[in-house]
Design a protein around this motif. Structure first.
Motif, PDB file in Angstrom:
ATOM      1  N   UNK A  28       4.193  -5.391   8.713  1.00  0.00           N
ATOM      2  CA  UNK A  28       4.656  -6.204  10.840  1.00  0.00           C
ATOM      3  C   UNK A  28       3.382  -4.744  10.801  1.00  0.00           C
ATOM      4  N   UNK A  29       3.091  -5.421  11.583  1.00  0.00           N
ATOM      5  CA  UNK A  29       2.313  -4.888  13.161  1.00  0.00           C
ATOM      6  C   UNK A  29       2.831  -5.229  13.890  1.00  0.00           C
ATOM      7  N   UNK A  30       2.769  -4.275  14.934  1.00  0.00           N
ATOM      8  CA  UNK A  30       3.150  -4.870  15.995  1.00  0.00           C
ATOM      9  C   UNK A  30       2.010  -4.513  17.685  1.00  0.00           C
ATOM     10  N   UNK A  31       1.245  -5.638  17.697  1.00  0.00           N
ATOM     11  CA  UNK A  31      -0.362  -4.747  18.644  1.00  0.00           C
ATOM     12  C   UNK A  31      -2.000  -5.461  18.393  1.00  0.00           C
ATOM     13  N   UNK A  32      -1.267  -6.206  19.228  1.00  0.00           N
ATOM     14  CA  UNK A  32      -3.540  -7.029  18.199  1.00  0.00           C
ATOM     15  C   UNK A  32      -3.927  -5.558  18.542  1.00  0.00           C
ATOM     16  N   UNK A  33      -4.277  -4.819  19.382  1.00  0.00           N
ATOM     17  CA  UNK A  33      -5.740  -4.295  19.874  1.00  0.00           C
ATOM     18  C   UNK A  33      -6.128  -2.922  18.781  1.00  0.00           C
TER      19      UNK A  33
ATOM     20  N   UNK B 255      -4.610 -13.381  22.979  1.00  0.00           N
ATOM     21  CA  UNK B 255      -5.774 -12.324  22.903  1.00  0.00           C
ATOM     22  C   UNK B 255      -5.095 -11.004  21.861  1.00  0.00           C
ATOM     23  N   UNK B 256      -6.278 -11.007  21.324  1.00  0.00           N
ATOM     24  CA  UNK B 256      -7.632  -9.694  20.665  1.00  0.00           C
ATOM     25  C   UNK B 256      -7.309  -8.934  20.898  1.00  0.00           C
ATOM     26  N   UNK B 257      -7.304  -7.418  21.053  1.00  0.00           N
ATOM     27  CA  UNK B 257      -8.533  -6.560  21.610  1.00  0.00           C
ATOM     28  C   UNK B 257      -7.624  -5.992  22.814  1.00  0.00           C
ATOM     29  N   UNK B 258      -6.555  -5.458  22.877  1.00  0.00           N
ATOM     30  CA  UNK B 258      -5.733  -4.743  24.234  1.00  0.00           C
ATOM     31  C   UNK B 258      -6.334  -4.155  24.928  1.00  0.00           C
ATOM     32  N   UNK B 259      -6.165  -3.023  24.970  1.00  0.00           N
ATOM     33  CA  UNK B 259      -7.211  -2.759  26.096  1.00  0.00           C
ATOM     34  C   UNK B 259      -9.123  -2.570  26.010  1.00  0.00           C
ATOM     35  N   UNK B 260      -9.568  -3.403  24.745  1.00  0.00           N
ATOM     36  CA  UNK B 260     -10.494  -3.369  24.982  1.00  0.00           C
ATOM     37  C   UNK B 260     -10.787  -4.838  24.899  1.00  0.00           C
ATOM     38  N   UNK B 261     -10.794  -5.028  26.171  1.00  0.00           N
ATOM     39  CA  UNK B 261     -11.324  -6.331  27.074  1.00  0.00           C
ATOM     40  C   UNK B 261     -12.833  -6.413  27.510  1.00  0.00           C
ATOM     41  N   UNK B 262     -13.633  -7.351  27.623  1.00  0.00           N
ATOM     42  CA  UNK B 262     -14.730  -8.409  28.588  1.00  0.00           C
ATOM     43  C   UNK B 262     -14.665  -9.414  28.879  1.00  0.00           C
ATOM     44  N   UNK B 263     -15.133  -8.980  29.956  1.00  0.00           N
ATOM     45  CA  UNK B 263     -14.902 -10.681  30.987  1.00  0.00           C
ATOM     46  C   UNK B 263     -16.889 -11.222  31.213  1.00  0.00           C
TER      47      UNK B 263
END
Ligand code: 6YU
Length: 512
Positions: A15-20, A49-57
């Protein structure tokens, strides 16, 4: 990757916690290299959403980065650069050999427009000379990494003592000295953004030089950093990532020896906020250090060992926010890269203002001009770090816009300057699953704390048993903490740790 349990061969479940980037990188590596030997890889992500602290807007239809902005050091050794190049996400200039060889050592580049808060455009000479002084001192501060003793605990104190000595040698008139100190203070604010800290007095001097800069001129993603996340997501089997699954507790070390539906006993049970439980042999935890600081005590059952608790408490995790403002017409020159305001009377040698809420906007380090104008129109991206950045999150868009309009009018000396047409801000401190922007090595901590954070927890706490809880994420990378490449490498490191234990690499020469 089989393990014998009784008379049966079982395939480990992860298991992996977090999809960053750390979590997705680990999942992709495990699935590519572990393949059919694995009993399953599943990623549990708290948000939608996936990406965590990678986030485009988007701001008025233009792609902007709410989280990570640049690939720092885009060159061969940087795995984010490699991946982005392979997927065709960068423009030609960023991929050129010439670009990859530039060594900027973290220094800002390009012409900037620096105004004083009294409405004058400052001469580039004062900016250049103060920049040279500041970055030379910062380089000196990095050299203590090899020293047995440090003269003062923090980077801030070291810089301030050195600057105080320099000021005594200055023969300028009082007005010029005042201006020089205000400009130097700007560099302190900039470095607070780089380190993701409220004050450089909080950043440890000894380990400062351990952070490693790769060669290459920092570059951006023309269509958004999140394109990288889309590529990673597309490479995972459908359903690998489960969204809106905030994990509440990781039960390990046989604290929850329940029978899973398949009739197997698992060492790890992950309990979500909604009550759903997932069973596994191993769990890779990639939650941000900010989240661990707030929930670390209850997130693990049994609790983390004391060495790890100390690392979580001692390492720094601060806020760096962005404020994007879009203008109908620019008030800066077309080649200008950064717009700055040096506040009259400010100095790194003076006490910081007591009422930070009243003048929070003075902590803005500068506004990066988004280029090219044909793509972005006229957008500035302001950077602000620390408590002022956290306070800014409590204000409304209208309040921030009005404060910034006032700043630009004062700086340009034009009381009629049209306000920005639109605004978009990050609020990383208020994000419940992040609680800030990125990590730094705080006073009284060191790279050993980063390594302690990265250490896996073994069943029975004996290193001879397989690791049950593994840790990845930017804050676990000793030399590349605070970056996307640090995050990705940490995810790969933990995937490899499991692959090595079971000696199961199907395709060790695969790219990932
Ligand atoms: C970079 C850059 N950049 C600006 C700003 C920010 C960051 N960075 P993630 O958080 O991504 O993933 C964890 C997931 O876990 C997440 O999805 C959560 O929702 C989830 N989660 C949490 N709790 C959970 C639970 N209970 N259950 C389930 N899921 C849970 N990096 O390379 N270039 O320009 C910038 C910048 C505003 C906020 C950045 C930059 C940092 C990166 O964004 C960051 O490291 C990685 O994305 C983290 O990935 P991750 O997977 O670890 O976590 C000397 C010295 C100085 C040192 N510093 C120098 C470098 C300067 C860094 N540069 C920063 C600058 C900017 C502008």
């Amino acid at each position: 990757m089989e393990r014998r349990v009784g008379r049966a061969l079982v395939r480990p479940r992860v298991l992996i916690v977090g999809a960053g980037l750390a979590g997705l990188g680990a999942a992709q590596r495990l699935l590519r290299r572990g393949g059919r030997h694995l009993g399953g890889v599943r990623v549990l992500e708290a948000t939608g959403r996936a990406g965590g602290r990678i986030r485009s807007g988007k701001l008025r239809g233009k792609v902007i980065e709410i989280g990570a902005h640049w690939i720092h050091g885009p060159s061969k050794e940087n795995p984010v650069f490699q991946l982005a190049s392979e997927h065709g996400l960068l423009d030609e200039a960023a991929m050129s050999e010439e670009n990859q060889q530039v060594e900027i050592g973290g220094h800002p580049l390009g012409p900037s427009a620096c105004f004083s808060s009294r409405g004058q455009l400052l001469s580039p000479d004062i900016l250049d000379s103060m920049g040279l002084l500041f970055f030379a001192l910062l380089e000196e501060a990095r050299e203590f990494v090899h020293a047995a003793k440090v003269p003062v605990p923090s980077v801030g104190e070291y810089l301030k003592e050195a600057i105080a000595r320099k000021v005594r040698e200055w023969s300028d008139d009082e007005e010029t000295k005042r201006l020089k100190l205000a400009v130097l203070n700007l560099f302190f604010k900039l470095e607070c953004c780089v380190s993701g800290t409220h004050s450089l007095d909080l950043v440890a001097l000894g380990p400062f030089g351990e952070y490693t800069m790769l060669p290459g001129l920092d570059c951006t993603f023309p269509n958004g950093y999140e394109g990288l996340i889309d590529c990673l997501m597309a490479s995972l089997p459908k359903g690998t990532v489960q969204f809106d699954k905030p994990v509440k507790t990781v039960h390990w070390n046989s604290s929850c020896l329940e029978e899973a539906p398949a009739g197997r006993t698992f060492g790890v049970q992950v309990e979500c906020e909604d009550g759903e439980k997932f069973f596994a042999d191993h769990v890779i935890v990639t939650v941000p250090l900010g989240f661990l600081k707030e929930h670390g005590e209850t997130f693990f059952n049994p609790p983390l060992p004391s060495r790890k608790v100390a690392a979580v408490e001692k390492l720094g995790f601060g806020t760096n926010n962005k404020i994007f403002v879009e203008f109908e017409q620019p008030f800066w020159e077309p080649d200008c890269q950064v717009v700055e305001v040096a506040w009259d009377g400010e100095s790194p040698l003076a006490e910081p203002p007591a009422d930070l809420e009243a003048i929070w906007y003075q902590k803005i380090a500068g506004f990066v001009v988004l280029h090219p104008a044909e793509r972005y129109g006229h957008i500035l991206c302001g950077f602000i770090a620390g408590k002022e950045a956290e306070f800014m999150e409590t204000l409304t868009d209208a309040e921030v816009l009005s404060a910034l309009t006032e700043v630009f009018r004062r700086a340009t000396g034009n009381p009629q300057l049209a306000p920005p047409r639109s605004i978009l801000r990050s609020k990383w401190y208020s994000e419940p699953y992040t609680k800030g922007s990125y990590s730094y090595v705080a006073v009284d901590s060191s790279g050993d704390d980063i390594d302690a954070l990265a250490q896996p927890l073994h069943e029975g706490t004996s290193d001879s048993k397989p690791p049950q809880v593994l840790f990845a994420g930017e804050a676990t990378h000793r030399t590349f903490y605070s970056t996307t490449h640090g995050a990705l490498l940490s995810g790969w490191r933990e995937a490899d740790r499991l692959l090595d234990i079971y000696d199961m690499s199907e395709s060790p020469h695969a790219a990932l």
